[in-house]
Design an enzyme around this catalytic site. Structure first.
Site, PDB file in Angstrom:
ATOM      1  CE  LYS A  64      -1.713   1.588   4.004  1.00 44.34           C
ATOM      2  NZ  LYS A  64      -1.341   2.961   4.342  1.00 44.34           N
ATOM      3  CG  ASN A  65       2.269   2.650   3.491  1.00 50.29           C
ATOM      4  OD1 ASN A  65       1.130   3.046   3.210  1.00 50.29           O
ATOM      5  ND2 ASN A  65       2.625   2.343   4.728  1.00 50.29           N
ATOM      6  CB  CYS A  87      -4.847  10.443  11.408  1.00 49.46           C
ATOM      7  SG  CYS A  87      -3.385   9.478  11.746  1.00 49.46           S
ATOM      8  NE  ARG A 103       0.462  10.498  10.127  1.00 49.20           N
ATOM      9  CZ  ARG A 103       0.112   9.452   9.377  1.00 49.20           C
ATOM     10  NH1 ARG A 103      -1.051   8.896   9.600  1.00 49.20           N
ATOM     11  NH2 ARG A 103       0.890   8.973   8.442  1.00 49.20           N
ATOM     12  CG  ASP A 106       3.036   1.391   9.569  1.00 52.57           C
ATOM     13  OD1 ASP A 106       3.243   1.586   8.366  1.00 52.57           O
ATOM     14  OD2 ASP A 106       2.755   2.300  10.366  1.00 52.57           O
ATOM     15  NE  ARG A 134      -7.260   4.698   5.510  1.00 48.74           N
ATOM     16  CZ  ARG A 134      -6.500   5.579   6.162  1.00 48.74           C
ATOM     17  NH1 ARG A 134      -6.796   5.929   7.396  1.00 48.74           N
ATOM     18  NH2 ARG A 134      -5.416   6.079   5.583  1.00 48.74           N
TER      19      ARG A 134
END
Ligand code: EPZ
Length: 416
Positions: free
Chosen positions: A22-23, A116, A121, A303, A395
């Protein structure tokens, strides 16, 4: 309300293939804004966040065609310089359109992403980087307006090796006049994958340690690129195998990208076999406690902090886990404690006192990785766990329950 219903206690076994990262997918899709030619990306995961970025690029005027396993994007014709507020608020990574838009169009208007669930952030390093490349930056009605006739190369030293800021500056510098040097840049595999794509598009980029040298081009071309595998998905699936005391093989992954986790798994008493792109974990009867501090790559990735905490909550002793990247990445601990884990927090430091067993409970996902931690705890717990607010998990994880079922997990999705 969608939920996962998990009956815990089944040791997982078998093999599963991971998706593309994803990243890596998000910045790669955004890089297509740097050229009017077609960019084709392979191994793009079917994720909510990918849909959001493709929507953002379409709203900017890009021609997006999504196929089963690849995406083709052409940012040709008239492009808008104003990003859609809805999608930037949905997903912070959309903020990375700023650099490519101003580099390509001379102006960009992008809503401020805000914080978030995992932290404040800020975006100061992004904006300072663009200013150093000669852009004028202003704030207007909750958005940043960035203008520049043509960006020009500069030497930029990042006070923190931010992934997003490094990607933002790398993309902008690829179309700047002259050479840009980024010092103390992020070297996550996903950032290196973006650099590989930009090179295919015609940018000259060298990396030595954390120093990037970018020779900007006046124009970039289209390219075809296969994304790297998702090390966060791979790590989460390996931890799912370990926490259930099972034996799981993750195929199509990069063991070098997973080194920080694999080292910890071995220290906790898990068995490991690495065979090319296949990594097999054999979960211990009970993990040994370990101490870890999250850090930029090649340190332990933030993560994987929550999934690791779920695993360590069953250790034979107390582990310490310090979250040194995001100050607010602890919301998931309430759910794990409700399931019987013994987790205490002092500032950024968690003490995870190992317990013999967890109990199934109804819990709600708080963010992508926190949600994954709850699923792992549910797989190991006695009884039933329901996990709601799946939109967070989806997500970042494609078809998670299907993959877990293929490994023998008793999990089903409930779409009431
Ligand atoms: C990327 O976020 C990832 N997201 C995150 O993954 C990941 O956790 C993070 O990198 C760290 O590895 C994507 O790639 C889309 P950072 P990013 O800029 O770029 C501070 C997931 O679950 N900072 O490296 O936002 C910041 O506050 C997500 O998949 C500034 O101070 O991360 C934080 O403390 C979550 N000023 C630290 O740097 C800035 O201008 C790391 O942030 C920018 C960042």
């Amino acid at each position: 309300m969608e939920s996962y219903r998990i009956e815990g206690g089944a040791p997982l076994s078998g093999a599963v293939r991971v998706d593309g990262a994803k990243n890596a997918a998000l910045p790669a899709c955004i890089a297509s804004l740097l050229t009017d030619e077609r960019v084709v990306l392979h191994r793009v995961p079917q994720l909510r966040d990918v849909s959001t970025i493709l929507y953002t690029l379409g709203a900017l005027g890009g021609r997006v065609v999504r196929h089963a396993d690849h995406v083709s994007i052409s940012a040709c014709g008239s492009l808008s310089e104003e990003a859609d507020a809805y999608s930037v608020r949905q997903m912070r990574a959309s903020f990375l359109v700023l650099g490519p838009l101003v580099a390509r169009l001379g102006q960009a208007v992008v809503p401020l992403p805000g914080g978030c669930a995992i932290g404040r952030r800020p975006i100061d390093l992004h904006l300072d980087g663009l200013k150093a490349l000669g852009a004028r930056v202003a704030e207007k009605e909750g958005a940043v307006v960035v203008t520049a006739e043509r960006l020009r190369g500069a030497r930029i030293e990042l006070s923190y090796p931010s992934v997003g800021a490094t990607e933002q500056i790398l993309m902008a510098a690829s179309l700047a006049k002259g050479e840009t040097v980024i010092e103390n840049g992020a070297v996550e595999p996903e950032v290196e994958d973006l650099a590989r794509l930009l090179r295919k598009m015609g940018a000259e980029i060298e990396v030595v340690d954390r120093t990037y040298r970018v020779a900007g081009a006046s124009r970039l071309r289209g390219a075809e690129h296969e994304l790297i595998p998702d090390r966060m998905e791979a790590g989460t699936l390996l931890l799912a195998g370990a926490v259930t005391g099972g034996s799981v093989t993750v195929a199509g992954c990069r063991s070098d990208h997973l080194a920080p986790l694999l080292g910890l798994l071995e220290s906790s008493g898990a068995g490991l076999t690495i065979d090319g792109e296949m990594v097999t974990v054999r979960g211990p009867v009970r993990p040994l406690p370990v101490d870890v501090v999250t850090a930029p790559h090649p340190g332990f990735p933030t993560d994987l902090h929550p999934p690791l905490a779920a695993y360590l909550s069953l250790a034979a002793g107390a582990s310490s886990l310090v979250e040194a990247v995001f100050e607010g990445r602890f919301a998931y601990t309430d759910a794990l404690c409700a399931m019987g884990a013994r987790i205490t927090r002092t500032g950024a430091a968690l003490t995870i006192g190992g317990v013999e067993s967890l109990n199934g409970r109804a819990v709600a996902a708080t963010d992508i990785r926190g949600g994954a931690a709850m699923v792992l705890a549910g797989l190991a717990a006695d009884g039933y766990t329901t996990v709601t607010q799946l939109e967070h998990i989806e997500r970042g994880y494609a078809r998670l329950e299907e993959k877990l079922v293929s490994l023998g997990a008793r999990i089903e999705r409930d779409d009431e």
